[in-house]
Design a protein around this motif. Structure first.
Motif, PDB file in Angstrom:
ATOM      1  N   TRP A 294      42.594  -8.242  -8.366  1.00  0.00           N
ATOM      2  CA  TRP A 294      43.249  -9.411  -8.070  1.00  0.00           C
ATOM      3  C   TRP A 294      43.566 -10.312  -8.905  1.00  0.00           C
ATOM      4  O   TRP A 294      44.588 -10.903  -9.158  1.00  0.00           O
ATOM      5  CB  TRP A 294      42.977 -10.217  -6.811  1.00  0.00           C
TER       6      TRP A 294
ATOM      7  N   HIS B 261      46.922  -9.396 -11.024  1.00  0.00           N
ATOM      8  CA  HIS B 261      48.063  -9.605 -10.276  1.00  0.00           C
ATOM      9  C   HIS B 261      48.972 -10.923 -10.643  1.00  0.00           C
ATOM     10  O   HIS B 261      48.623 -11.832 -11.171  1.00  0.00           O
ATOM     11  CB  HIS B 261      47.713  -9.884  -8.668  1.00  0.00           C
TER      12      HIS B 261
ATOM     13  N   HIS C 211      50.840 -12.858  -9.360  1.00  0.00           N
ATOM     14  CA  HIS C 211      50.903 -14.078  -8.742  1.00  0.00           C
ATOM     15  C   HIS C 211      49.416 -14.106  -8.064  1.00  0.00           C
ATOM     16  O   HIS C 211      49.399 -14.390  -6.640  1.00  0.00           O
ATOM     17  CB  HIS C 211      51.842 -14.134  -7.609  1.00  0.00           C
ATOM     18  N   GLN C 212      48.443 -14.225  -8.544  1.00  0.00           N
ATOM     19  CA  GLN C 212      47.009 -14.285  -8.351  1.00  0.00           C
ATOM     20  C   GLN C 212      46.663 -15.202  -7.173  1.00  0.00           C
ATOM     21  O   GLN C 212      46.158 -14.828  -6.214  1.00  0.00           O
ATOM     22  CB  GLN C 212      46.069 -14.283  -9.628  1.00  0.00           C
ATOM     23  N   LEU C 213      47.228 -16.532  -7.492  1.00  0.00           N
ATOM     24  CA  LEU C 213      46.810 -17.570  -6.435  1.00  0.00           C
ATOM     25  C   LEU C 213      47.550 -17.794  -5.186  1.00  0.00           C
ATOM     26  O   LEU C 213      47.602 -18.570  -4.451  1.00  0.00           O
ATOM     27  CB  LEU C 213      46.673 -18.900  -7.224  1.00  0.00           C
ATOM     28  N   ASP C 214      48.771 -16.666  -5.278  1.00  0.00           N
ATOM     29  CA  ASP C 214      49.526 -16.714  -3.880  1.00  0.00           C
ATOM     30  C   ASP C 214      48.943 -15.769  -2.917  1.00  0.00           C
ATOM     31  O   ASP C 214      49.354 -15.641  -1.663  1.00  0.00           O
ATOM     32  CB  ASP C 214      50.959 -16.136  -4.295  1.00  0.00           C
TER      33      ASP C 214
ATOM     34  N   LEU D  20      48.939 -12.382  -2.471  1.00  0.00           N
ATOM     35  CA  LEU D  20      49.966 -11.850  -1.663  1.00  0.00           C
ATOM     36  C   LEU D  20      48.884 -10.213  -1.563  1.00  0.00           C
ATOM     37  O   LEU D  20      48.484  -9.750  -2.739  1.00  0.00           O
ATOM     38  CB  LEU D  20      51.167 -11.366  -2.464  1.00  0.00           C
TER      39      LEU D  20
END
Ligand SMILES: Cc1ncc(COP(=O)(O)O)c(C=O)c1O
Length: 391
Positions: free
Chosen positions: A241, A244, A246-249, A251
């Motif tokens: 993760w 990713h 948008h790691q801190l979203d 998803l």
């Protein structure tokens, strides 16, 4: 370089030992101890908020990437952090199309984890060729040239061999790889921090290294450099993760890798190691790798001359310009010698058939003289022991 006595006083360990094992693990510096204590303090004060605190854990990760980038002549977005070289290699190897280009060229002098990565992928179609060393010290560029072809995906080798301290002609290897449509992956664990490098000038595609040795940061943090021209082309299937977009979203889907080298990062890093590494790298950068190279070369060459004059056999490159700070002394009983020297508070290491002695910039001529004297005495006692037992 900082005044030497002052620099040396930053390493409490050097007060009571002659430390010459930097190619295994750099000596522990007081700023590194302080940095780990600071990490603990942040944890104590903020708990999980320490991730986002001023100078907190997320910032420490950015600092690590920035230090590594500066040391390599790269940009921070070309750096991914990893817990060790093997993990970084696993992520990298997961991108490769072995049907199109199955071959990976490495050498018998390289650190084993490099070959293991591709030997273990034989069932996926990878073919790892391990080039032998004709002299036990180096592998000439011509040996790579003779076998590289359009089925070669990678030349994967070290800039400085952990086995002999020999410095390879990485620029020539990059040219060779590129002419064949292949990439150059450099294992620079033994180079970064002691021999200057500019990855852009050398035209290196990918590079792995770690902070434990010449960067003074202790174990637990490694790195992967990937040239920016390759980011969009490389799609790892060993992921996590932290890679990713948008790691801190948080998803679950879709899986969308980051646009930069951080697509190779996996999960939560070992933060104590990151704090330690940042302090180590800061010290190395303040000192300057050019200055470190000059000093390590001076110490190494003095040791090499002393050992050669005393009749010891060395497994090292003949050209002093091609030698880094790793002195390999032929020694059939190396483990016993390591123990005997440690009894005298002289810390060196053993590799099969060899004693390995590695000075760093914190060492001085007294250290070199001390190890030389101890080795000559050991050799003399050895010879005397053989003479008396056969008498
Ligand atoms: C050249 C080289 N590569 C890699 C490693 C280590 O790999 P890893 O970080 O996977 O333990 C070492 C030594 O520890 C090394 O000397």
């Amino acid at each position: 370089m900082m005044e030497h006595a002052m620099l040396r006083s930053l390493f409490p360990q050097l007060e009571h030992s002659t430390y010459l094992n930097s190619c295994s693990c750099g000596a522990l510096a007081q700023p590194v101890i302080d940095a780990v204590q600071h990490y603990l303090q942040l944890w104590k004060c903020h708990g999980g908020r320490a991730w986002y605190a001023d100078g907190g854990w997320l910032e420490a990760l950015d600092s690590a990437r920035a230090h590594i980038a500066a040391l390599l002549g790269a940009s921070p977005h070309e750096i991914a952090l990893a817990p060790n070289v093997s993990t970084a290699l696993a992520a990298l190897a997961s991108c490769m199309d072995y049907a199109a280009r199955p071959r990976v060229l490495t050498t018998s002098l390289d650190f084993p984890t490099l070959a293991h990565q591709w030997l273990a992928k034989a069932s996926a179609g990878a073919h790892c060729d391990i080039l032998p060393s004709p002299d036990g010290c180096t592998v000439p560029v011509e040996a790579f040239a003779a076998v590289v072809d359009k089925r070669t995906a990678l030349i994967a080798t070290a800039r400085v061999y952990f086995t002999t301290g020999a410095i390879q002609d990485i620029v020539a290897l990059a040219r060779l790889a590129h002419d064949a449509g292949a990439l150059l992956l450099v294992d620079d664990y033994q180079g970064t921090g002691q021999v200057p490098l500019d990855v852009k000038e050398a035209n290196i595609d990918m590079l792995v290294g770690g902070t434990q040795k010449w960067l003074l940061g202790g174990p637990g943090l490694s790195f992967l450099y990937v040239h920016e021209r390759l980011h969009a082309r490389l799609h790892p299937s060993v992921v996590g993760w932290f890679g990713h977009a948008h790691q801190l979203d948080f998803l679950l889907q879709p899986w969308e890798p980051r646009g930069d080298a951080r697509r190779f990062e996996l999960g939560t890093p070992a933060l104590p190691a990151v704090y330690a590494a940042n302090a180590g790298m800061e010290l190395v950068r303040k000192t300057g790798v050019d200055a470190i190279r000059r000093r390590v070369k001076w110490l190494t060459e003095t040791l090499v001359s002393g050992l050669t004059e005393a009749g010891f056999q060395l497994t090292m490159a003949t050209d002093p310009e091609k030698r880094a700070g790793i002195v390999m002394l032929e020694c059939p009983d190396a483990q016993a010698w390591v123990v005997e020297l440690a009894r005298q508070s002289i810390i060196v290491d053993a590799r099969p058939g060899h004693l390995r002695i590695a000075p760093h910039f914190y060492n001085d001529m007294d250290d070199i003289e001390r190890v030389l004297k101890a080795l000559k005495e050991l050799e003399w006692r050895n010879a005397a022991g053989i003479a008396s037992s056969s008498a």
